[in-house]
Design a protein around this motif. Structure first.
Motif: not given
Length: 520
Positions: A325, A347, A353
């Protein structure tokens, strides 16, 4: 001032941690021990199932029950998940690592000891970077990890509906856990929650834990102490056990800090304890005196050989790790030109995402528009239905088609909201997760709705000029107010045109024509 400086003091605020008459300022010191249940199908030392919700003791086999003559056999999948975590946080993977017996007596611990790790854990060191608000601004901070070690879970004592007796359910006994221990680097409940949320997202992101806090898959123990502001000596800590929500974690830390400060300010001393948080009363209460390592009489388990982890195995696991991330967040800021806030929000969860990337990949010329719709309307509709992004019924391709119609002027942003609502209703008739949908199925859904509802934006200059002339003629007072400098009067005139066009007029064209006509 560097980003770390925002967290360097962590002064305890008066409205949280000290009474008005307290002369001394205090600093709170927090370390967390997080127990992440690993996502294996079987237990760490037996072949019994780890599925949640079975009848009591239905998933406890002879190994879990510690029947005479049974021997533990280590689950390779549990080790692999520990390696993943170690690589994700930049830690050292120890080889060998050693399993030990942690000795204590409790009714739900059949063996009289827990198989864990002590001197040589599988994961050593590492860091987790968090983002948290401090004094009205967002700051970054690095939290150091001490270790992450493999261990088996104990069973569960049930006190309800047993007519004054306690029942023992050993279904959880032997469930694989990875205990992730931080250094005492956090200085507020907000930082502790930010750390726990970041770690929660990470273990789900790399697929080692489902993170279900209601089912006990992700539990936190908070070690809390206080000390005088500026002191480099740690105070006596109390451990708050089994916090299974971020809200409870925050409230428990705040109460415990207040409790300790009041005791010290009144001239008392802190007793090292294990405590429980009562969410109904909003307070912690003593459970038992806090044990130290020597109380558990750790020694290497003679039934388990030292765990050797080869460099080839580590390399294999590394090759299968997804983009992490933090790496993705940096890429979104750099390549997609998104703000730090947007990149962090996108994220925060791997499913979000992946959905955003699928949308942005089909509309690369306006990443901000993609981000706004994913974090806005899509998130709102999913939240209303208590559904995750992984199960979103609207495919990225369908959303992109709607966004294209906004960009090319076919519909306005306001009309797009109505088109989106009707699209959502349509796809909910046959709900299929977006990853499982046929990429060509309903690919023209937005266009179909726009055409059937007559929602195309009016962009014909002749038709718009006619509407503008009619509004100007009927609202001479507003025209004069605008000429005298009142911008609100102009907005009211534009609103009248939009009303006459039933919201379908191109707003930018209406603004341009209106200003031109009034100037004339």
């Amino acid at each position: 001032m560097g980003s770390e400086d925002c967290f360097s003091l962590g002064t305890v605020r008066s409205n949280l941690y000290h009474r008005k008459d307290f002369a001394m300022q205090w600093e709170i010191v927090i370390g967390l021990e997080v127990h992440a249940q690993l996502s294996t199908q079987s237990k760490i030392f037996s072949g019994a199932s780890t599925a949640f919700g079975a009848a009591p003791n239905a998933e406890a086999c002879p190994v879990d029950l510690a029947l005479p003559g049974v021997l533990p056999v280590l689950n390779r999948g549990a080790v692999e998940r520990a390696i993943k975590l170690g690589l994700a946080v930049g830690a050292k993977i120890n080889s060998p690592s050693v399993f030990a017996r942690k000795n204590y007596f409790y009714p739900d611990l059949p063996k009289g000891y827990q198989i864990s790790q002590y001197e040589l854990p599988v994961v050593e060191g590492g860091v987790v970077r968090i983002r948290s608000a401090q004094d009205g601004k967002e700051c970054e901070k690095t939290i150091r990890l001490t270790r992450a070690h493999l261990e088996e879970d104990a069973g569960k004592s049930l006190h309800e509906d047993f007519h004054g007796m306690t029942g023992i359910d050993l279904n959880r006994a032997g469930t694989p856990l990875l205990e992730i221990v931080s250094e005492p680097d956090m200085r507020s409940s907000a930082e502790a929650v930010a750390y726990a949320k970041t770690l929660h997202s990470l273990v789900r992101w790399i697929g080692i834990c489902d993170g279900n806090m209601q089912e006990g898959s992700f539990r936190c123990d908070a070690n809390v102490s206080v000390r005088h502001q500026g002191s480099d000596r740690l105070g006596t800590r109390c451990e708050i056990k089994n916090l299974n929500s971020f809200r409870f974690l925050e409230k428990a830390i705040e109460y415990e800090a207040r409790r300790q400060i009041e005791i010290l300010e009144d001239g008392g001393t802190i007793q090292q304890q294990t405590r429980l948080y009562d969410p109904e009363k909003g307070e912690t209460r003593a459970m038992r005196s806090k044990e130290d390592a020597q109380d558990y009489r750790y020694f290497p388990d003679p039934d388990l050989l030292p765990l050797e982890i080869s460099e080839d195995w580590i390399a294999e696991v590394r090759s299968r790790l997804p983009e992490l991330p933090e790496e993705m967040r940096i890429r979104f800021e750099r390549d997609h030109e998104l703000s730090a806030y947007d990149a962090s929000a996108l994220t925060a969860d791997r499913d979000i995402a992946e959905y955003y990337e699928a949308v942005a990949g089909k509309l690369p010329f306006d990443h901000k528009l993609c981000a706004n719709w994913v974090m806005g309307d899509i998130s709102a509709y999913l939240n209303d239905e208590d559904t995750s992004f992984d199960n979103c019924p609207l495919s990225p391709a369908q959303l992109v088609q709607l966004l294209v119609r906004i960009k090319d002027g076919t519909i306005s942003g306001k009309i797009a909201k109505e088109v989106f609502r009707q699209m959502w209703i349509k796809v909910r008739e046959q709900p299929v997760a977006w990853k499982d949908r046929d990429s060509k199925r309903d690919e023209n859904l937005a266009d179909q709705i726009i055409e059937s509802q007559g929602l195309k934006q009016i962009s014909d200059s002749g038709e718009l000029e006619k509407l503008v002339n009619e509004v100007i003629a009927a609202n001479s007072r507003s025209v004069e107010e605008f000429r005298s400098g009142k911008e609100k009067a102009f907005n009211a005139l534009v609103g009248q045109v939009m009303k006459a066009a039933r919201g379908k007029a191109n707003p930018s064209q209406v603004n341009e024509i209106m200003r031109k006509k009034i100037a004339e």
